[in-house]
Design a protein around this motif. Structure first.
Motif, mmCIF file in Angstrom:
data_model
loop_
_atom_site.group_PDB
_atom_site.id
_atom_site.type_symbol
_atom_site.label_atom_id
_atom_site.label_comp_id
_atom_site.label_asym_id
_atom_site.label_seq_id
_atom_site.Cartn_x
_atom_site.Cartn_y
_atom_site.Cartn_z
ATOM 1 N N ARG A 99 17.888 -1.711 -41.699
ATOM 2 C CA ARG A 99 16.714 -2.090 -40.919
ATOM 3 C C ARG A 99 16.252 -0.841 -40.199
ATOM 4 N NH1 ARG A 99 17.213 -7.609 -37.516
ATOM 5 N NH2 ARG A 99 15.925 -6.458 -36.037
ATOM 6 N N ARG A 207 18.642 -16.648 -43.555
ATOM 7 C CA ARG A 207 17.807 -15.445 -43.471
ATOM 8 C C ARG A 207 18.455 -14.351 -44.299
ATOM 9 N NH1 ARG A 207 16.247 -15.372 -36.960
ATOM 10 N NH2 ARG A 207 15.539 -17.546 -36.982
ATOM 11 N N ILE A 216 30.565 -13.101 -37.553
ATOM 12 C CA ILE A 216 29.606 -14.194 -37.696
ATOM 13 C C ILE A 216 28.373 -14.012 -36.828
ATOM 14 C CG2 ILE A 216 31.289 -15.912 -38.439
ATOM 15 C CD1 ILE A 216 31.439 -16.844 -35.508
ATOM 16 N N PHE A 217 28.263 -12.861 -36.126
ATOM 17 C CA PHE A 217 27.105 -12.661 -35.245
ATOM 18 C C PHE A 217 25.805 -12.699 -36.047
ATOM 19 C CE2 PHE A 217 23.839 -10.007 -33.371
ATOM 20 C CZ PHE A 217 23.742 -10.572 -32.113
ATOM 21 N N ARG A 218 25.776 -11.951 -37.133
ATOM 22 C CA ARG A 218 24.567 -11.952 -37.957
ATOM 23 C C ARG A 218 24.968 -12.219 -39.399
ATOM 24 N NH1 ARG A 218 19.891 -10.376 -36.665
ATOM 25 N NH2 ARG A 218 20.547 -8.969 -35.015
ATOM 26 N N SER A 219 24.716 -13.436 -39.860
ATOM 27 C CA SER A 219 25.053 -13.763 -41.237
ATOM 28 C C SER A 219 23.793 -14.257 -41.939
ATOM 29 C CB SER A 219 26.173 -14.794 -41.286
ATOM 30 O OG SER A 219 25.892 -15.837 -40.399
ATOM 31 N N PHE A 222 23.510 -19.600 -41.437
ATOM 32 C CA PHE A 222 24.064 -19.900 -40.117
ATOM 33 C C PHE A 222 23.493 -21.236 -39.647
ATOM 34 C CE2 PHE A 222 20.165 -18.665 -37.885
ATOM 35 C CZ PHE A 222 19.557 -17.848 -38.824
ATOM 36 N N GLN A 224 21.708 -23.525 -36.430
ATOM 37 C CA GLN A 224 20.990 -23.438 -35.153
ATOM 38 C C GLN A 224 21.039 -24.765 -34.409
ATOM 39 O OE1 GLN A 224 17.079 -22.095 -36.606
ATOM 40 N NE2 GLN A 224 17.469 -20.166 -35.542
ATOM 41 N N GLU A 298 21.801 -10.721 -28.385
ATOM 42 C CA GLU A 298 21.217 -12.059 -28.180
ATOM 43 C C GLU A 298 22.169 -13.188 -28.560
ATOM 44 O OE1 GLU A 298 17.288 -12.594 -29.871
ATOM 45 O OE2 GLU A 298 17.646 -14.736 -30.130
ATOM 46 N N LEU A 299 22.362 -14.084 -27.593
ATOM 47 C CA LEU A 299 23.134 -15.295 -27.832
ATOM 48 C C LEU A 299 22.161 -16.418 -28.201
ATOM 49 C CD1 LEU A 299 25.831 -16.870 -27.497
ATOM 50 C CD2 LEU A 299 25.321 -17.018 -25.064
ATOM 51 N N SER A 340 16.507 -22.048 -28.317
ATOM 52 C CA SER A 340 17.044 -21.956 -29.674
ATOM 53 C C SER A 340 18.351 -21.163 -29.663
ATOM 54 C CB SER A 340 16.009 -21.252 -30.550
ATOM 55 O OG SER A 340 16.566 -20.950 -31.798
ATOM 56 N N GLY A 342 22.192 -20.207 -31.607
ATOM 57 C CA GLY A 342 22.940 -20.185 -32.858
ATOM 58 C C GLY A 342 24.325 -20.767 -32.616
ATOM 59 N N ARG A 345 26.897 -17.865 -33.177
ATOM 60 C CA ARG A 345 26.975 -16.883 -32.081
ATOM 61 C C ARG A 345 27.608 -17.509 -30.840
ATOM 62 N NH1 ARG A 345 21.455 -13.216 -32.370
ATOM 63 N NH2 ARG A 345 21.732 -12.767 -34.581
#
Ligand code: ATP
Length: 496
Positions: A99, A207, A216-219, A222, A224, A298-299, A340, A342, A345
């Motif tokens: 990114r 995503r 598992i923070f950014r998978s 996931f 919501q 971000e949580l 919103s 996760g 998270r």
């Protein structure tokens, strides 16, 4: 006491059956995770308390479970087809993709000309201390040039039906929110709600993240827990426009919720989005950040989405998505406040905050100090001697009875000290031990006292309690939330 690193948590999760890498025997799937026997309980507990607190216990909330696959126009109307993109850069050499806005946050590989081309790994954002240069090439291989940034849509594309053609393209939802917006009128008509009210949903989202990571923070897959809270923008609450007042209320509610279930106050902070950071639909967004091992991240987010989504869906579907204000005799499009979060998270934050290492009688004790409502197993029933059939039978009977109300486990695979440590490590708040005194010894003509030992995880205190009292004791501890010290005061201490 030591704070947990990500490596420690990842290894505990695998060892004790909280989280495994998806398809591990095939080498794993890029950033997808499977929740094991304890992980699924923890995850379900988080979702259950969230649903209970935000849906069942409120008069102004209802639930929904919309399908993951939706009409493709939903994503045109919501702006996801055009805007749900991240800028990405590719390495021309090793083909890795990053990114663009995160490439400077990665430790980088450098072949230093000042040291005959020696290879170094340099901390993210820092220059080489030998030659002083900063990163320009690929951080991963240290050799390739990076392409100019290109926009990459994060939605997973798929086909509905047997023919793979453009007309059957659809998407795995990247957020649960849109399922709520397109059902706004259905819910309104079927429940006769008045503003303000909310619709909540827990569900999977997908995503195609360019740089997933940090466990598992950014998978890429996931879950919501989202609320769309509809307010009348013409109303005034606490002397302010209703949407602004409700936004602040929701920020406070969400912060209080995470504190209630165990996150330390100094591990959570608010982040107000600057104007240029705001999503296209947002009037104001505030994130709850958690102090993850890789830094504040971000949580959850709490956004004021205004009337953007309902207006867009009304425009694209041709259906009216309004609410009739009886007082003012007018149809209006509600404003929406969206908390919103996760699930994954939240689960990671709860795990990290619960983790503690202590020294007890010269030995390391690892303990997950989960809030009892989140703990995967509430009670472990343990035999002091597994060779005594009466002890084992009493244990099984107790497990069977208690587990109807609280998930209870039986374990006899080690000596008692070890069994306690194993339960500490997975956060079980209470152990019940059945011993010779409980059941007596018929050969010696001794009758049992019908009492068992309860050991509490955090204090490691033990009390002696009649079996007949167990359900009352656990209902005070686990349902009513009565403090251990208060419950324990009524019973004699057992020696540890
Ligand atoms: P980020 O900036 O970290 O990508 P976001 O702002 O895009 O997150 P939102 O669209 O606001 O995230 O989604 C709401 C919540 O969903 C996030 O706060 C997070 O808890 C969760 N979430 C979003 N993307 C992911 C992901 N890839 N993996 C796990 N959880 C996620």
């Amino acid at each position: 006491m030591t704070a947990a690193t990500m490596d420690v948590i990842v290894s505990l999760c695998k060892r004790r059956g909280f989280i495994f890498q998806s398809s591990e025997i095939y080498g794993g799937t890029g950033s997808c995770w499977d929740y094991g026997p304890l992980g699924v309980e923890l995850r379900n507990n988080i979702k259950r308390v969230w649903w209970r607190d935000f849906v069942h216990q409120r008069d102004d909330m209802v639930g929904l479970d919309a399908s993951i696959l939706m009409h493709p126009m939903v994503w045109k109307a919501s702006g996801h087809l055009d805007h749900f993109t991240d800028p990405m850069v590719d390495c021309r050499e090793c083909k890795r993709r990053f990114r663009a806005d995160q490439v400077d946050e990665i430790d980088w590989t450098h072949y230093c000309p000042a040291t005959k081309g020696n290879k170094f790994t340099i901390k993210a954002g820092e220059p080489c201390k030998h030659c002083g240069v900063r990163r320009t090439l690929c951080p991963e291989c240290g050799k390739g040039e990076l392409t100019a940034p290109r926009q990459f849509n994060l939605m997973f594309k798929t086909f509905m039906g047997p023919v793979e053609e453009d007309a059957s393209v659809t998407y795995l939802r990247p957020e649960t929110a849109q399922g709520i917006f397109v059902n706004f009128d259905n819910v309104l008509q079927s429940t006769r709600r008045k503003l303000p009210f909310g619709i909540a949903q827990i569900g999977k989202a997908f995503r195609n993240e360019i740089t997933p990571g940090n466990f598992i923070f950014r998978s890429r897959e996931f879950e919501q827990m989202e609320i769309e809270f509809f307010v009348n923008p013409h109303d005034r609450v606490d002397g302010r426009p209703a949407d602004e007042a409700w936004h602040d209320r929701w920020i406070a509610e969400c912060q209080a919720w995470f504190a209630r279930y165990g996150l330390a106050a100094d591990h959570v902070k608010l982040h107000e989005h600057a104007r240029d950071e705001l999503a296209h639909y947002s009037k104001r967004t505030v994130d709850l950040l958690y102090k993850f091992p890789m830094g504040w991240s971000e949580l959850m987010g709490i956004a004021n989405r205004t009337d953007f989504d309902l207006k867009q869906h009304a425009k694209f579907s041709g259906k009216s998505l309004t609410w009739f204000d009886e007082e003012r005799k007018e149809h209006l499009v509600p404003f929406v406040i969206e908390p919103s979060a996760g699930v994954d998270r939240a689960l990671l934050a709860f795990l990290l905050d619960a983790y503690q290492e202590e020294e007890v009688r010269g030995e390391k004790r690892v303990v997950l100090r989960f809030h009892p409502e989140l703990a995967p197993i509430k009670i472990a029933v343990l035999p002091l001697l597994k060779k005594r059939p009466e002890i084992v039978a009493t244990c099984h009977d107790l497990r069977h009875r208690l587990t109807r109300r609280w998930l209870t486990l039986y374990d006899d695979t080690a000596a008692i000290g070890r069994l306690y440590r194993r339960q500490d490590e997975v956060g079980t708040p209470y152990c019940v031990t059945v011993d010779v005194k409980t059941v007596g010894d018929p050969e010696k003509g001794e009758t049992g006292d019908g009492k068992v030992t309860i050991r509490e995880r955090d204090t490691m205190q033990q009390i002696r309690v009649p079996i007949a009292d167990l359900e009352t004791v656990f209902s005070r501890l686990l349902d009513a939330g009565t403090a251990w010290s208060e419950v324990a005061a009524a019973y004699p201490r057992a020696e540890g």
